[in-house]
Design a protein around this motif. Structure first.
Motif, PDB file in Angstrom:
ATOM      1  N   LYS A   1      22.239 -37.577   7.743  1.00  0.00           N
ATOM      2  CA  LYS A   1      23.580 -37.916   7.257  1.00  0.00           C
ATOM      3  C   LYS A   1      24.654 -37.144   8.019  1.00  0.00           C
ATOM      4  O   LYS A   1      25.698 -37.687   8.376  1.00  0.00           O
ATOM      5  CB  LYS A   1      23.666 -37.616   5.759  1.00  0.00           C
ATOM      6  N   SER A   2      24.401 -35.868   8.272  1.00  0.00           N
ATOM      7  CA  SER A   2      25.343 -35.054   9.035  1.00  0.00           C
ATOM      8  C   SER A   2      25.490 -35.565  10.462  1.00  0.00           C
ATOM      9  O   SER A   2      26.592 -35.592  11.022  1.00  0.00           O
ATOM     10  CB  SER A   2      24.870 -33.598   9.043  1.00  0.00           C
TER      11      SER A   2
ATOM     12  N   SER B   1      27.584 -38.644  10.422  1.00  0.00           N
ATOM     13  CA  SER B   1      28.960 -38.276  10.116  1.00  0.00           C
ATOM     14  C   SER B   1      29.670 -37.790  11.384  1.00  0.00           C
ATOM     15  O   SER B   1      30.837 -38.141  11.625  1.00  0.00           O
ATOM     16  CB  SER B   1      28.989 -37.199   9.039  1.00  0.00           C
TER      17      SER B   1
ATOM     18  N   TRP C   1      30.349 -40.712  13.521  1.00  0.00           N
ATOM     19  CA  TRP C   1      31.492 -41.455  13.016  1.00  0.00           C
ATOM     20  C   TRP C   1      32.797 -40.888  13.570  1.00  0.00           C
ATOM     21  O   TRP C   1      33.713 -41.641  13.928  1.00  0.00           O
ATOM     22  CB  TRP C   1      31.499 -41.398  11.483  1.00  0.00           C
ATOM     23  N   ARG C   2      32.887 -39.569  13.661  1.00  0.00           N
ATOM     24  CA  ARG C   2      34.093 -38.951  14.213  1.00  0.00           C
ATOM     25  C   ARG C   2      34.280 -39.335  15.680  1.00  0.00           C
ATOM     26  O   ARG C   2      35.415 -39.538  16.135  1.00  0.00           O
ATOM     27  CB  ARG C   2      34.013 -37.433  14.066  1.00  0.00           C
TER      28      ARG C   2
ATOM     29  N   GLU D   1      32.007 -41.714  -1.193  1.00  0.00           N
ATOM     30  CA  GLU D   1      30.578 -41.449  -1.024  1.00  0.00           C
ATOM     31  C   GLU D   1      29.784 -41.647  -2.313  1.00  0.00           C
ATOM     32  O   GLU D   1      28.564 -41.793  -2.273  1.00  0.00           O
ATOM     33  CB  GLU D   1      30.366 -40.017  -0.510  1.00  0.00           C
TER      34      GLU D   1
END
Length: 392
Positions: free
Chosen positions: A71-72, A75, A78-79, A138
């Motif tokens: 997940k990290s 994330s 995504w940035r 979330e």
């Protein structure tokens, strides 16, 4: 029975007591051939997934990323693509303003470029919209989420993807036609290109929405699609990628032939450099990098696919605007001329204001004003004479 359940990674459908539900691993894991199972117990509770995610979905805790690490990772990714799309939107809007503001750039070639820029902008806006609607919260239960807003966001996203690929195809068709023929500057071709570039995605999108409503109206239309629904979108995209790749190879062949005929046995290194530059310029314009994974299953090389299609793809609009607007010699020359014109106008305005203020505050100008006042004011002349007589 057990209600539908969102465990943060997967949506588990409703089940009856004692039923064992079997579903594939989530699409963001590399292994899609493995399956997860959960049992609906008599206490109306779901059992823990078995095998666990760490075993069933292509990684284990000791050697690879666990769910939280995964997940990290996404994330952070995504940035990256958010920054890429933001840079693309900014540069593309600026390029559109440049092409629209100067009449010199109003030609068939730049009209097609401008429509391609708009398709890239729509693609970026659609990504931002989809992320905001579907993933901003979330804690959202993706099993129960099925609103008009989220379906519209996904439909807009699919349309923008289709339009972008079709305009990449039109760029390729126009360039090859330009190399082979000499009569494509007529503006009537622009209308055919516009009709194809926006009309074809609209027709495909209309068919996809109708099929979704009648055959698979589940969730936010972002779940795994069955064969018919999937290929309504994927089929035209693969077709445009394949045709564009063939055009790309043919254009390179034409460029090689033209460079050889121009150089007439010149330096091979110079010939190679010119060919390499031409090839590198065509790759972002044609979207050739999409051919790498176009005909492979989505489970093949997921991380590499993400880097190429999302990471590099998010910056594609920025690269296209940079190469075909800001790095263009004609654009640079015109911008320099306009900048010099603005500087000259500002200089003239400044000198005019400065000269006016100098004349207004000058002592000579004050004396001149007094003399003019004496000439035009009879009362002042009379008073001056009377003062003179009194003094005598």
């Amino acid at each position: 029975g057990c209600a539908r359940d969102w465990d943060g990674l997967t949506c588990w459908p409703r089940a009856t007591f004692g039923e064992v539900v079997k579903i594939p691993c989530p699409r963001f894991f590399e292994e899609f051939t493995s399956f997860l199972q959960r049992n609906c117990t008599q206490e109306e509770y779901w059992s823990e997934p078995f095998p666990p995610y760490t075993i069933a979905c292509g990684f284990d805790e000791g050697s690879s990323k666990g769910p939280e690490d995964q997940k990290s990772y996404y994330s952070a990714f995504w940035r990256v693509y958010t920054a890429g799309y933001a840079a693309s939107v900014t540069s593309l809007i600026t390029a559109l303003i440049v092409f629209a503001a100067f009449r010199k750039f109003h030609c068939t070639r730049n009209y097609i470029h401008m429509h391609l820029f708009v398709s890239f902008i729509l693609r970026a806006v659609a990504v931002f919209t989809k992320d905001a609607v579907l993933f901003a919260d979330e804690t959202m239960d993706h099993c129960l989420m099925s609103t008009v807003a989220c379906k519209a966001a996904v439909a807009f996203f699919q349309f923008s993807i289709l339009a972008n690929f079709f305009w990449l195809l039109i760029e390729g068709i126009y360039l090859q036609t330009l190399l082979l023929l000499t009569f494509v500057s007529n503006k009537k071709f622009v209308w055919w290109f516009i009709f194809t570039g926006w009309g074809a995605p609209t027709v495909v999108m209309f068919a996809w929405v109708l099929t979704r409503i009648h055959q698979q109206n589940t969730g936010c239309w972002d779940d795994d699609e069955n064969g018919v629904v999937l290929w309504i979108i994927k089929g035209p995209i693969l077709l445009t990628v394949l045709i564009n790749f063939i055009i790309f190879i043919n254009v390179i062949r034409i460029l090689v032939h033209k460079l050889k005929s121009q150089e007439g046995g010149g330096s091979h290194s110079s010939h190679f450099v010119r060919l390499a530059k031409s090839t590198l310029l065509l790759i972002p314009l044609f979207g050739v990098h999409y051919i790498v994974f176009a005909f492979f299953p989505e489970s093949t090389g997921l991380e590499a696919r993400l880097y190429i299609e999302l990471g590099l793809g998010s910056f594609q609009g920025f690269v296209v605007a940079l190469l075909y607007c800001f790095s263009n010699a004609e654009v640079q020359t015109e911008l320099k001329k306009q900048l010099c014109k603005w500087q000259h106008q500002e200089y003239l305005t400044f000198t005019h204001k400065h000269g006016t203020l100098s004349r207004e505050t000058s002592p000579v100008n004050y004396v001149t004003q007094l003399s003019l006042l004496d000439k035009i004011s009879p009362k002042r002349r009379t008073s001056v004479l009377q003062d003179g007589v009194t003094t005598v």
